[in-house]
Design a protein around this motif. Structure first.
Motif, PDB file in Angstrom:
ATOM      1  N   HIS A 217       7.309   3.369 -12.386  1.00  0.00           N
ATOM      2  CA  HIS A 217       7.804   2.085 -11.891  1.00  0.00           C
ATOM      3  C   HIS A 217       8.086   2.149 -10.388  1.00  0.00           C
ATOM      4  O   HIS A 217       7.776   1.216  -9.647  1.00  0.00           O
ATOM      5  N   ASN A 218       8.652   3.244  -9.939  1.00  0.00           N
ATOM      6  CA  ASN A 218       8.965   3.380  -8.515  1.00  0.00           C
ATOM      7  C   ASN A 218       7.701   3.419  -7.671  1.00  0.00           C
ATOM      8  O   ASN A 218       7.633   2.836  -6.586  1.00  0.00           O
ATOM      9  N   TYR A 219       6.658   4.093  -8.172  1.00  0.00           N
ATOM     10  CA  TYR A 219       5.398   4.147  -7.427  1.00  0.00           C
ATOM     11  C   TYR A 219       4.781   2.754  -7.299  1.00  0.00           C
ATOM     12  O   TYR A 219       4.252   2.406  -6.241  1.00  0.00           O
ATOM     13  N   ASN A 261      -2.873   1.420   6.889  1.00  0.00           N
ATOM     14  CA  ASN A 261      -3.836   1.411   5.791  1.00  0.00           C
ATOM     15  C   ASN A 261      -3.740   2.702   4.977  1.00  0.00           C
ATOM     16  O   ASN A 261      -3.822   2.682   3.746  1.00  0.00           O
ATOM     17  N   GLU A 262      -3.560   3.819   5.660  1.00  0.00           N
ATOM     18  CA  GLU A 262      -3.423   5.104   4.974  1.00  0.00           C
ATOM     19  C   GLU A 262      -2.187   5.113   4.081  1.00  0.00           C
ATOM     20  O   GLU A 262      -2.215   5.643   2.961  1.00  0.00           O
ATOM     21  N   ALA A 267      -0.052   4.932  -1.314  1.00  0.00           N
ATOM     22  CA  ALA A 267       0.798   4.301  -2.322  1.00  0.00           C
ATOM     23  C   ALA A 267      -0.022   3.909  -3.550  1.00  0.00           C
ATOM     24  O   ALA A 267       0.414   4.100  -4.690  1.00  0.00           O
ATOM     25  N   TYR A 268      -1.224   3.374  -3.302  1.00  0.00           N
ATOM     26  CA  TYR A 268      -2.107   3.026  -4.414  1.00  0.00           C
ATOM     27  C   TYR A 268      -2.482   4.273  -5.211  1.00  0.00           C
ATOM     28  O   TYR A 268      -2.475   4.267  -6.452  1.00  0.00           O
ATOM     29  N   TYR A 269      -2.825   5.340  -4.481  1.00  0.00           N
ATOM     30  CA  TYR A 269      -3.256   6.577  -5.151  1.00  0.00           C
ATOM     31  C   TYR A 269      -2.150   7.145  -6.021  1.00  0.00           C
ATOM     32  O   TYR A 269      -2.376   7.515  -7.174  1.00  0.00           O
ATOM     33  N   LYS A 270      -0.957   7.226  -5.469  1.00  0.00           N
ATOM     34  CA  LYS A 270       0.158   7.797  -6.229  1.00  0.00           C
ATOM     35  C   LYS A 270       0.455   6.978  -7.477  1.00  0.00           C
ATOM     36  O   LYS A 270       0.683   7.521  -8.555  1.00  0.00           O
TER      37      LYS A 270
END
Length: 617
Positions: A217-219, A261-262, A267-270
């Motif tokens: 949820h935090n991610y 962007n990085e 954030a998307y990856y995690k």
């Protein structure tokens, strides 16, 4: 206006760079708070209770029919493998029933899916309406502190995320409950002994999912924040392209975008990595249960306590039982993503609206325009005063000019007059009535206002000028009468000539923010819009900064004629345009240093005289 950003925050709120140090640790949100978010989402669904009841009923019927398939399959296998001759008629009969049941179940599932898509779209529409209505209620200070892109992200990305979850996950959760319960009942009816295998595997899966729930949820919460920050950054860059190119700063902003962007990609990856890792782990536990069932089932078959058909049915039911549990990991990820997006949506809805009018507040009627400010102190941020002990009086029908260096507090005075902000100390009154005792609506309708940053919307030239007039002063008038007034106002501000040169004259469509006309022409249209209103007070905040000096002089002459007996507040840098003002207020460091006419202030040889000499030598 585009502002190059440092490592802190800008005047408009948290920047993309200011959000780069978010903690990716375990979320501190309590379960109660998450459930509260889900409960608030349910309020949107609860408006369609009857449809939800129908959906749940169809879900139960569809999945119960699907649960008959493994039982029929097992009986068909027993009919083929039993002692004696194989009765193909019985086998064909069971197979026919299976086909019919699965067709009906598939049809019901299709109907359910379309119903849920329709339901989620209705909820999303209502959510967008609620958040837009909320944006109309929020004070100006909210927009000063928040990026436009981040606000747009909440309206688009976050609501779309919630919408997708409502369309898919709610139906999946209902299906999971029915399928798991039904499959467990059927397995226990076939062999309670084999069912004991799930006493080990199911708790292990549940504990693993629970252990990772808060972290995931935090991610997803951080992912929503990062996307909002990225949208805010891009929105400012796109709107400031001319400035960027003029100062040759493309490389600088490319580097800043790459960094922002990085962060968004990370954030998307995690979020996706940790959410997707649940599936394989739970699937492994599920496959382990299948292996145990196969081993113990074979033992029971050899012992004569289980037929081959029952063994086959039990395995099929075990797959139906463990399949939704495997899907629960994916559903959890999507629900967590939706909950994080819903948090941001509800945080916006929970923003404090503009302070309500006092119960005893009255409408401002028959305005004379006698404005007075007494002992006004104001600050946007604590311990950083902008105005200090400001006192002024504007007589009815007078032209009041406010001058001073940038940051002296000129625009802040206008913000207080319009009650975009309230003073920390002191009293502002109009015609002897304190602003707190006047409704905001009637107060603002008593002013016509032209800002330094002109704003036009997508529509015709006529619609942009008549904006506000046809619902206020022009209420009840025909379009021909309103058009006549619009043309009169356009002629007064020297805009009629260039309007008639446009492809369709007053019916020419202006693109977003009027980008198909020049900045000066845009400003002329906004001035015409303000002059069209039948009001007793006018505010011009650097309103003629985008027109040439000659046109500016003509506009001032037209304004004096059309705004006769009306109180006018003019903020101007070019002192040549306000020399005929009835009263000039000179601001410096938030204090009213001098006030008087042009001639009297020059005789004082103070701050105003210094400003005048800096412009005219």
């Amino acid at each position: 206006m585009l502002v190059e950003r440092g490592s802190g925050t800008s005047s408009r709120g948290t920047t993309a760079s200011g959000q780069l140090n978010l903690n990716y640790g375990i979320d501190v949100k309590t379960k109660a708070q998450i459930f509260k978010t889900i409960a608030r989402l349910w309020l949107y669904l609860s408006r369609y209770r009857l449809r939800i009841i129908v959906v749940i009923f169809l879900t139960i019927i569809s999945n119960l029919l699907a649960l008959l398939g493994p039982m029929l399959s097992g009986r068909a296998i027993d009919a083929m493998t039993g002692k004696g001759n194989v009765n193909f008629h019985i086998v064909l009969n069971y197979c026919s029933w299976m086909v019919l049941i699965y067709i009906i179940s598939a049809g019901l599932n299709f109907l359910l899916t379309t119903q849920m898509i329709s339901l989620s779209r209705q909820c999303a529409r209502q959510m967008r309406k609620n958040v837009f209505d909320k944006l109309m209620e929020l004070p100006v200070s909210f927009y000063d502190k928040n990026q436009t892109g981040d606000i747009l992200s909440r309206i688009s990305y976050d609501i779309d995320t919630v919408n997708t979850s409502l369309a898919n996950d709610l139906l999946q959760i209902c299906t999971t409950i029915v399928t798991v319960t039904g499959s467990l009942f059927m397995m226990l009816s076939i062999s309670p002994v084999l069912g004991l295998v799930f006493l080990v595997t199911v708790p292990v899966s549940a504990l693993y999912i629970r252990h990772n729930a808060n972290k995931i949820h935090n991610y997803f919460r951080i992912r929503s924040i990062k996307i909002g920050a990225l949208n805010g950054f891009v929105e400012e860059i796109v709107s400031g392209q001319k400035t960027i190119k003029a100062y040759n700063r493309e490389k600088v902003f490319i580097d800043r975008f790459d960094k922002c962007n990085e962060e968004a990609v990370t954030a998307y990856y995690k979020a996706d990595y940790f959410s997707s890792s649940l599936g394989p782990a739970v699937n492994f536990i599920s496959n382990l249960s299948l292996a145990l069932i196969s081993v113990f089932g074979a033992v029971l078959y050899l012992a004569g306590r289980l037929t081959l058909g029952n063994m086959s049915s039990f395995i099929l039911y075990s797959r139906k039982f463990s399949g939704p549990i495997n899907e629960a990991a994916n559903i959890l990820s999507e629900v967590q993503s939706a909950a994080a997006a819903a948090d941001r949506f509800f945080n916006l809805l929970d923003e404090e609206p503009e302070k309500a009018d006092l119960p005893q507040a009255a409408r401002l009627a028959k305005v004379d325009g006698d404005v007075e400010m007494s002992k006004i102190d104001f600050s946007y941020l604590p311990d950083k005063p902008i105005l200090k002990n400001v006192n002024l009086r504007a007589a009815p029908g007078s032209l009041i000019a406010i001058v001073g260096h940038t940051g002296a507090g000129k625009t802040t005075i206008i913000n207080l007059l319009m009650r975009f902000y309230d003073p920390d100390r002191g009293v502002i009154s109009i015609d002897g009535k304190v602003l707190d005792g006047i409704t905001r609506e009637s107060l603002r309708l008593s002013f016509a206002m032209v800002l330094q940053e002109s704003w036009l919307f997508y529509g015709t030239v006529f619609e942009n000028i008549a904006y506000g007039y046809d619902t206020a002063a022009g209420a009840g008038k025909s379009e021909a009468e309103i058009r006549e007034k619009v043309i009169e106002a356009a002629k007064a501000v020297q805009a009629h000539h260039f309007i008639m040169q446009l492809p369709n004259g007053y019916d020419t469509i202006l693109s977003e923010d009027g980008i198909n006309i020049s900045a000066g022409q845009k400003q002329l249209l906004t001035i015409a819009r303000a002059m069209l209103l039948d009001v007793h007070m006018l505010i011009l905040d650097e309103a003629t900064s985008n027109v040439d000096t000659r046109t500016e002089i003509r506009i001032q002459e037209a304004m004096r004629k059309l705004m006769k007996d009306k109180t006018c507040f003019v903020i101007a840098h070019r002192l040549s345009t306000i020399q005929n003002a009835d009263l000039i207020l000179v601001m410096e460091n938030g204090q009213l240093k001098e006030q008087g006419t042009h001639e009297s202030l020059l005789e004082k040889d103070g701050v105003y005289a210094e400003l005048y000499r800096s412009q005219f030598g």
